[in-house]
Design a protein around this motif. Structure first.
Motif, PDB file in Angstrom:
ATOM      1  N   ARG A 112       0.827  -1.206   0.000  1.00  0.00           N
ATOM      2  CA  ARG A 112       0.000   0.000   0.000  1.00  0.00           C
ATOM      3  C   ARG A 112       0.860   1.254   0.000  1.00  0.00           C
ATOM      4  O   ARG A 112       0.599   2.196  -0.747  1.00  0.00           O
ATOM      5  N   ARG A 113       1.912   1.297   0.817  1.00  0.00           N
ATOM      6  CA  ARG A 113       2.798   2.461   0.869  1.00  0.00           C
ATOM      7  C   ARG A 113       3.514   2.670  -0.450  1.00  0.00           C
ATOM      8  O   ARG A 113       3.658   3.797  -0.926  1.00  0.00           O
ATOM      9  N   GLU A 114       3.944   1.580  -1.087  1.00  0.00           N
ATOM     10  CA  GLU A 114       4.635   1.701  -2.371  1.00  0.00           C
ATOM     11  C   GLU A 114       3.700   2.254  -3.441  1.00  0.00           C
ATOM     12  O   GLU A 114       4.115   3.060  -4.282  1.00  0.00           O
ATOM     13  N   LYS A 115       2.427   1.844  -3.381  1.00  0.00           N
ATOM     14  CA  LYS A 115       1.462   2.389  -4.345  1.00  0.00           C
ATOM     15  C   LYS A 115       1.253   3.883  -4.124  1.00  0.00           C
ATOM     16  O   LYS A 115       1.090   4.644  -5.081  1.00  0.00           O
ATOM     17  N   GLU A 116       1.243   4.306  -2.858  1.00  0.00           N
ATOM     18  CA  GLU A 116       1.120   5.737  -2.565  1.00  0.00           C
ATOM     19  C   GLU A 116       2.285   6.501  -3.167  1.00  0.00           C
ATOM     20  O   GLU A 116       2.102   7.584  -3.746  1.00  0.00           O
ATOM     21  N   ILE A 117       3.478   5.946  -3.049  1.00  0.00           N
ATOM     22  CA  ILE A 117       4.670   6.615  -3.582  1.00  0.00           C
ATOM     23  C   ILE A 117       4.640   6.640  -5.097  1.00  0.00           C
ATOM     24  O   ILE A 117       5.004   7.650  -5.729  1.00  0.00           O
ATOM     25  N   VAL A 118       4.167   5.557  -5.734  1.00  0.00           N
ATOM     26  CA  VAL A 118       4.038   5.550  -7.202  1.00  0.00           C
ATOM     27  C   VAL A 118       3.104   6.676  -7.648  1.00  0.00           C
ATOM     28  O   VAL A 118       3.391   7.397  -8.615  1.00  0.00           O
ATOM     29  N   GLN A 119       1.973   6.847  -6.962  1.00  0.00           N
ATOM     30  CA  GLN A 119       1.038   7.915  -7.325  1.00  0.00           C
ATOM     31  C   GLN A 119       1.690   9.285  -7.189  1.00  0.00           C
ATOM     32  O   GLN A 119       1.522  10.149  -8.054  1.00  0.00           O
ATOM     33  N   LEU A 120       2.463   9.486  -6.126  1.00  0.00           N
ATOM     34  CA  LEU A 120       3.111  10.786  -5.921  1.00  0.00           C
ATOM     35  C   LEU A 120       4.238  10.995  -6.930  1.00  0.00           C
ATOM     36  O   LEU A 120       4.445  12.120  -7.414  1.00  0.00           O
ATOM     37  N   LEU A 121       4.960   9.942  -7.264  1.00  0.00           N
ATOM     38  CA  LEU A 121       5.989  10.056  -8.301  1.00  0.00           C
ATOM     39  C   LEU A 121       5.370  10.432  -9.642  1.00  0.00           C
ATOM     40  O   LEU A 121       5.960  11.189 -10.419  1.00  0.00           O
ATOM     41  N   SER A 122       4.178   9.895  -9.917  1.00  0.00           N
ATOM     42  CA  SER A 122       3.507  10.201 -11.182  1.00  0.00           C
ATOM     43  C   SER A 122       3.130  11.673 -11.283  1.00  0.00           C
ATOM     44  O   SER A 122       2.890  12.187 -12.373  1.00  0.00           O
ATOM     45  N   GLN A 123       3.075  12.357 -10.125  1.00  0.00           N
ATOM     46  CA  GLN A 123       2.773  13.792 -10.098  1.00  0.00           C
ATOM     47  C   GLN A 123       4.039  14.638 -10.138  1.00  0.00           C
ATOM     48  O   GLN A 123       4.010  15.841  -9.895  1.00  0.00           O
ATOM     49  N   ASN A 124       5.182  13.987 -10.436  1.00  0.00           N
ATOM     50  CA  ASN A 124       6.480  14.658 -10.545  1.00  0.00           C
ATOM     51  C   ASN A 124       6.956  15.270  -9.229  1.00  0.00           C
ATOM     52  O   ASN A 124       7.711  16.243  -9.217  1.00  0.00           O
ATOM     53  N   LEU A 125       6.523  14.701  -8.107  1.00  0.00           N
ATOM     54  CA  LEU A 125       6.983  15.199  -6.819  1.00  0.00           C
ATOM     55  C   LEU A 125       8.368  14.649  -6.517  1.00  0.00           C
ATOM     56  O   LEU A 125       8.620  13.452  -6.685  1.00  0.00           O
ATOM     57  N   PRO A 126       9.301  15.478  -6.050  1.00  0.00           N
ATOM     58  CA  PRO A 126      10.621  14.975  -5.642  1.00  0.00           C
ATOM     59  C   PRO A 126      10.524  14.207  -4.332  1.00  0.00           C
ATOM     60  O   PRO A 126       9.532  14.292  -3.601  1.00  0.00           O
ATOM     61  N   SER A 127      11.573  13.480  -4.026  1.00  0.00           N
ATOM     62  CA  SER A 127      11.569  12.636  -2.829  1.00  0.00           C
ATOM     63  C   SER A 127      11.322  13.441  -1.560  1.00  0.00           C
ATOM     64  O   SER A 127      10.627  12.987  -0.643  1.00  0.00           O
ATOM     65  N   ALA A 128      11.895  14.636  -1.487  1.00  0.00           N
ATOM     66  CA  ALA A 128      11.723  15.451  -0.284  1.00  0.00           C
ATOM     67  C   ALA A 128      10.259  15.820  -0.073  1.00  0.00           C
ATOM     68  O   ALA A 128       9.748  15.787   1.059  1.00  0.00           O
ATOM     69  N   ALA A 129       9.551  16.152  -1.156  1.00  0.00           N
ATOM     70  CA  ALA A 129       8.137  16.505  -1.049  1.00  0.00           C
ATOM     71  C   ALA A 129       7.304  15.276  -0.674  1.00  0.00           C
ATOM     72  O   ALA A 129       6.342  15.370   0.091  1.00  0.00           O
ATOM     73  N   ILE A 130       7.681  14.118  -1.213  1.00  0.00           N
ATOM     74  CA  ILE A 130       6.972  12.878  -0.873  1.00  0.00           C
ATOM     75  C   ILE A 130       7.150  12.568   0.608  1.00  0.00           C
ATOM     76  O   ILE A 130       6.206  12.187   1.305  1.00  0.00           O
ATOM     77  N   ALA A 131       8.370  12.748   1.096  1.00  0.00           N
ATOM     78  CA  ALA A 131       8.643  12.492   2.514  1.00  0.00           C
ATOM     79  C   ALA A 131       7.789  13.385   3.405  1.00  0.00           C
ATOM     80  O   ALA A 131       7.222  12.931   4.406  1.00  0.00           O
ATOM     81  N   ARG A 132       7.682  14.674   3.031  1.00  0.00           N
ATOM     82  CA  ARG A 132       6.872  15.603   3.828  1.00  0.00           C
ATOM     83  C   ARG A 132       5.405  15.210   3.783  1.00  0.00           C
ATOM     84  O   ARG A 132       4.717  15.225   4.807  1.00  0.00           O
ATOM     85  N   GLN A 133       4.898  14.879   2.602  1.00  0.00           N
ATOM     86  CA  GLN A 133       3.470  14.584   2.459  1.00  0.00           C
ATOM     87  C   GLN A 133       3.091  13.308   3.211  1.00  0.00           C
ATOM     88  O   GLN A 133       2.014  13.236   3.811  1.00  0.00           O
ATOM     89  N   LEU A 134       3.974  12.303   3.186  1.00  0.00           N
ATOM     90  CA  LEU A 134       3.673  11.040   3.851  1.00  0.00           C
ATOM     91  C   LEU A 134       4.184  10.997   5.290  1.00  0.00           C
ATOM     92  O   LEU A 134       3.964  10.012   6.001  1.00  0.00           O
ATOM     93  N   ARG A 135       4.901  12.064   5.670  1.00  0.00           N
ATOM     94  CA  ARG A 135       5.448  12.170   7.032  1.00  0.00           C
ATOM     95  C   ARG A 135       6.361  10.997   7.353  1.00  0.00           C
ATOM     96  O   ARG A 135       6.239  10.344   8.397  1.00  0.00           O
ATOM     97  N   ILE A 136       7.263  10.736   6.429  1.00  0.00           N
ATOM     98  CA  ILE A 136       8.275   9.700   6.632  1.00  0.00           C
ATOM     99  C   ILE A 136       9.626  10.300   6.292  1.00  0.00           C
ATOM    100  O   ILE A 136       9.722  11.383   5.696  1.00  0.00           O
ATOM    101  N   GLY A 137      10.694   9.617   6.662  1.00  0.00           N
ATOM    102  CA  GLY A 137      12.033  10.121   6.417  1.00  0.00           C
ATOM    103  C   GLY A 137      12.435  10.041   4.957  1.00  0.00           C
ATOM    104  O   GLY A 137      11.932   9.213   4.195  1.00  0.00           O
ATOM    105  N   LEU A 138      13.363  10.911   4.560  1.00  0.00           N
ATOM    106  CA  LEU A 138      13.853  10.912   3.181  1.00  0.00           C
ATOM    107  C   LEU A 138      14.525   9.587   2.834  1.00  0.00           C
ATOM    108  O   LEU A 138      14.376   9.079   1.720  1.00  0.00           O
ATOM    109  N   SER A 139      15.247   9.005   3.807  1.00  0.00           N
ATOM    110  CA  SER A 139      15.902   7.718   3.557  1.00  0.00           C
ATOM    111  C   SER A 139      14.867   6.607   3.350  1.00  0.00           C
ATOM    112  O   SER A 139      15.094   5.669   2.579  1.00  0.00           O
TER     113      SER A 139
END
Length: 254
Positions: free
Chosen positions: A196-223
């Motif tokens: 489920r988390r990986e699918k969330e990240i795929v959706q955010l990647l499809s919106q051209n969000l960088p990793s830092a923005a994905i980390a903030r939106q999902l409230r998880i670490g950049l690593s």
């Protein structure tokens, strides 16, 4: 358009609605809930369709930008006559398969699924676009009749070159999904490749969000995002975000 084709489509949609007339009531909250579960990666429009009455109850004005028609011009007949001739039979088969699936569901689960598949659609200027159609019921009755559906058309011409039409039925709220279905066949729940988390990240990647923005939106670490990305590309055998999104569309993951 061919009256036989229109009659076939009408029969399928009336079966979904079990020949009942929908009651009027406020649908805004349910529509907004459904929109959260829909994937848009390009220009899109949406409309509300009544299977029992075989008509578009509301068509968003963005249909003009997407296909060139005004909301008033985009009738059911305009829609069906605009489907590419080579895709039309598959379209009807897919609709019949979806109808059969919905009719077997308990009434309380009708609104816990969305359907998705793509086809070529003719614009008003005569050009064709590849449209991803996503549909979810937004009103049903106690007997399971589908009275209203919420439909989103998304232009995926830039993402998919193949003419293969892929039908998937996606479970919401923990229900199983059925991926890349053959029409009118036994439904077997698909083995989930991504979490489920990986699918969330795929959706955010499809919106051209960088990793830092994905980390903030999902409230998880950049690593953690970096680790998920690595696992996603490994599992899907893709190397770029574009390849990943194209594969996700092909497989019906998003």
């Amino acid at each position: 358009m061919d009256k036989l084709i229109l009659d076939q489509a009408n029969k399928v949609w009336r079966e979904i609605g079990q020949y009942k007339t929908p009651e009027k009531f406020e649908l805004e909250i349910e529509i907004y809930k459904k929109m959260l579960n829909f994937f848009q990666v390009g220009d899109y429009c949406y409309f509300i369709f009544s299977p029992p009455e075989l008509r578009m109850e509301y068509t968003n004005p963005s249909i003009t930008h997407l296909l060139g028609y005004s909301p008033e011009e985009f009738t059911l007949e305009t829609f069906l006559s605009g489907i590419h001739p080579d895709d039309l039979q598959n379209y009807l088969n897919f609709e019949a398969t979806i109808t059969g699936f919905w009719k077997k569901l308990p009434a309380e689960k009708i609104m816990k699924y969305k359907t998705r598949y793509d086809f070529r659609m003719r614009c008003k200027n005569g050009e064709y676009k590849r449209i991803l159609q996503q549909v979810a019921a937004i009103q049903s009755d106690e007997e399971g009749a589908v009275l209203r559906t919420f439909v989103i058309f998304t232009d995926i011409s830039h993402l998919k070159q193949s003419n293969k039409m892929v039908l998937s039925i996606i479970g919401l709220e923990g229900e199983p999904s059925y991926i890349d279905l053959q029409p009118i066949t036994q439904l077997v729940p698909a083995k989930e490749l991504l979490t489920r988390r990986e699918k969330e990240i795929v959706q955010l990647l499809s919106q051209n969000l960088p990793s830092a923005a994905i980390a903030r939106q999902l409230r998880i670490g950049l690593s953690t995002v970096a680790s998920h990305r690595k696992n996603i590309f490994r599992k899907t055998n893709t190397h770029t975000v574009l390849e990943l999104v194209q594969l996700a569309l092909e497989k019906g993951w998003i």
